[in-house]
Design a protein around this motif. Structure first.
Motif, PDB file in Angstrom:
ATOM      1  N   LEU A 106      -7.017  -0.118   8.254  1.00 52.34           N
ATOM      2  CA  LEU A 106      -6.362  -0.592   7.038  1.00 52.34           C
ATOM      3  C   LEU A 106      -5.664   0.548   6.297  1.00 52.34           C
ATOM      4  CD1 LEU A 106      -9.096  -3.034   5.677  1.00 52.34           C
ATOM      5  CD2 LEU A 106      -6.891  -3.659   6.673  1.00 52.34           C
ATOM      6  N   LEU A 107      -6.331   1.693   6.216  1.00 50.78           N
ATOM      7  CA  LEU A 107      -5.726   2.842   5.537  1.00 50.78           C
ATOM      8  C   LEU A 107      -4.487   3.320   6.287  1.00 50.78           C
ATOM      9  CD1 LEU A 107      -5.755   4.938   3.317  1.00 50.78           C
ATOM     10  CD2 LEU A 107      -7.324   6.313   4.700  1.00 50.78           C
ATOM     11  N   LEU A 108      -4.563   3.373   7.613  1.00 49.85           N
ATOM     12  CA  LEU A 108      -3.408   3.793   8.402  1.00 49.85           C
ATOM     13  C   LEU A 108      -2.247   2.818   8.243  1.00 49.85           C
ATOM     14  CD1 LEU A 108      -5.160   4.986  11.685  1.00 49.85           C
ATOM     15  CD2 LEU A 108      -4.070   6.425   9.948  1.00 49.85           C
ATOM     16  N   ALA A 109      -2.560   1.519   8.210  1.00 50.28           N
ATOM     17  CA  ALA A 109      -1.503   0.520   8.029  1.00 50.28           C
ATOM     18  C   ALA A 109      -0.862   0.664   6.647  1.00 50.28           C
ATOM     19  CB  ALA A 109      -2.075  -0.889   8.194  1.00 50.28           C
ATOM     20  N   GLY A 113       2.980   1.612   5.846  1.00 50.05           N
ATOM     21  CA  GLY A 113       3.823   0.834   4.952  1.00 50.05           C
ATOM     22  C   GLY A 113       4.486   1.698   3.898  1.00 50.05           C
ATOM     23  N   ALA A 114       3.803   2.772   3.492  1.00 47.92           N
ATOM     24  CA  ALA A 114       4.345   3.639   2.449  1.00 47.92           C
ATOM     25  C   ALA A 114       5.557   4.429   2.910  1.00 47.92           C
ATOM     26  CB  ALA A 114       3.258   4.602   1.956  1.00 47.92           C
ATOM     27  N   ALA A 142      -2.079  -5.465   5.085  1.00 45.03           N
ATOM     28  CA  ALA A 142      -2.160  -4.185   4.373  1.00 45.03           C
ATOM     29  C   ALA A 142      -0.814  -3.475   4.428  1.00 45.03           C
ATOM     30  CB  ALA A 142      -3.254  -3.315   4.977  1.00 45.03           C
ATOM     31  N   PHE A 143      -0.171  -3.534   5.584  1.00 42.33           N
ATOM     32  CA  PHE A 143       1.172  -2.956   5.718  1.00 42.33           C
ATOM     33  C   PHE A 143       2.168  -3.683   4.829  1.00 42.33           C
ATOM     34  CE2 PHE A 143       5.331  -3.689   7.596  1.00 42.33           C
ATOM     35  CZ  PHE A 143       5.834  -2.395   7.683  1.00 42.33           C
ATOM     36  N   LEU A 144       2.122  -5.011   4.818  1.00 45.22           N
ATOM     37  CA  LEU A 144       3.084  -5.816   4.063  1.00 45.22           C
ATOM     38  C   LEU A 144       2.988  -5.547   2.564  1.00 45.22           C
ATOM     39  CD1 LEU A 144       5.231  -8.089   4.163  1.00 45.22           C
ATOM     40  CD2 LEU A 144       3.361  -9.726   3.874  1.00 45.22           C
ATOM     41  N   ALA A 178      -3.386  -2.518  -1.226  1.00 47.41           N
ATOM     42  CA  ALA A 178      -3.057  -2.871   0.155  1.00 47.41           C
ATOM     43  C   ALA A 178      -4.310  -2.918   1.020  1.00 47.41           C
ATOM     44  CB  ALA A 178      -2.058  -1.864   0.717  1.00 47.41           C
ATOM     45  N   VAL A 179      -5.168  -1.918   0.878  1.00 43.69           N
ATOM     46  CA  VAL A 179      -6.392  -1.858   1.691  1.00 43.69           C
ATOM     47  C   VAL A 179      -7.340  -2.998   1.326  1.00 43.69           C
ATOM     48  CG1 VAL A 179      -8.465  -0.499   2.163  1.00 43.69           C
ATOM     49  CG2 VAL A 179      -6.228   0.621   2.126  1.00 43.69           C
TER      50      VAL A 179
END
Length: 351
Positions: A106-109, A113-114, A142-144, A178-179
């Protein structure tokens, strides 16, 4: 047979060097225009004898300067990120995330996204590609969420407008939302409410061939993406700056103190809801947020307004409805809205 090959290779090499030179010249020209933007507008108004202290001329200067600055940032940053994204394939993201814990994924996604598109609308194609490539739905959400909330343009403009401390708070809050949203969606098993075509027909533009892209391939793709995204958002940038210019020059200072000040316990809720129809992108809403902040709106309320404008928009809802069925679309908007309001109340309590 060898001579033609050598000639072709030499021609290709010269073409690549020429293209690299043109990119360097364009980068220098862009840097010069961005650095001189404010200077040129100041000089122009001074040459015409226009008083920037007057409401009309002050608002007009605010509008012209900010539109120029934001459009320059958009062109430069979209092109640069487009060059980077030419090698980003959804399948690679899926392979990279395999075997990692949910929290790490989730953090990587969110971090991915950032550093990708500037608005929720332009991030939806990648959202479709990730889901179609087998990336878990929660990780994709999370990316979205992170993609429109946190990006390079927003960070630069936020730091210039609100300072480092509030910018760091905004970035941390955006990534946290996001996370958290991704974590919630990972445990709800909502894949049944994603339209079937997403799983069977990944977006063609996101599925690259196996060959290594040339510099020409990268430039062509970046230019196409710049035209595409800029073509969708430029009018929203102008509208956002126009609203900000109007607030900057004409809205009385006590207006927001009355309706969204510290004495109004529902100011964060109102700001979040009102932000949705005003959405353009992060770059377009920052001038409005700056004007609201200078007119007395509380910091957390301004942040909630920005996040509501950026992460939840009517255009995004229209596009996402083509991808998500109504129950999932409602859950997404509701969850993100509640998270944004929580951030707004928390920031107001701290700052």
């Amino acid at each position: 047979m060898s001579a033609p090959t050598t000639g072709t290779t030499g021609t290709t090499g010269r073409g690549t060097r020429r293209l690299a030179g043109l990119l360097a010249v364009a980068a220098l020209a862009w840097t010069g225009l961005y650095a001189l933007n404010e200077v040129l507008w100041d000089a122009g108004f001074a040459a015409l004898g226009l008083d920037l202290g007057a409401r009309v001329w002050g608002s007009l200067h605010f509008f012209l300067y900010d539109v120029s600055k934001i459009l320059l940032l958009l062109v430069g940053m979209i092109f640069a990120i487009g060059m980077l994204r030419t090698t980003l394939r959804p399948e690679r993201v899926r392979e990279f995330l395999q075997g990692r814990s949910l929290a790490v994924a989730l953090l990587l996604a969110a971090l991915l996204g950032a550093v990708t598109p500037f608005c929720s609308c332009s991030s939806i194609p990648l959202f479709i590609g990730f889901v179609g490539a087998g990336v878990p739905l929660g990780v994709t959400f999370a990316f979205l969420v992170a993609s429109p909330l946190v990006n390079e343009v927003a960070v630069v403009m936020l730091a210039d407008t609100f300072g480092a401390a509030l910018t760091a708070t905004y970035v941390a809050a955006g990534l946290t939302i996001a996370v958290v949203v991704g974590w919630v969606f990972s445990h709800l098993h909502l894949e049944r409410w994603v339209e079937d075509f997403v799983f069977t027909t990944p977006t063609a533009t996101l599925l690259r061939s196996g060959r290594r892209p040339t510099l020409r391939d990268r430039v062509d793709a970046a230019l196409e993406e710049t035209r595409d995204i800029l073509g969708r958002v430029w009018k929203w940038v102008i509208l956002g700056v126009a609203v900000g210019a109007g607030i900057h020059g004409w809205v009385p200072a006590d207006f927001f103190a009355t309706y969204a000040g510290e004495d109004n316990p529902f100011a964060v809720v109102v700001a979040t809801v009102l932000g949705i129809p005003l959405y353009s992108n992060a770059a377009g809403v920052i001038p409005i947020a700056e004007a609201l902040w200078t007119k007395g709106m509380a910091t957390g309320t301004v942040m909630a307004f920005m996040m509501g404008s950026v992460a939840l928009s009517l255009p995004e809802a229209v596009l996402l409805r083509r991808v998500l069925k109504p129950p999932l679309l409602g859950i997404f908007f509701g969850t993100v809205a509640v998270a944004i309001m929580a951030v707004g109340f928390l920031v107001n309590a701290v700052f």
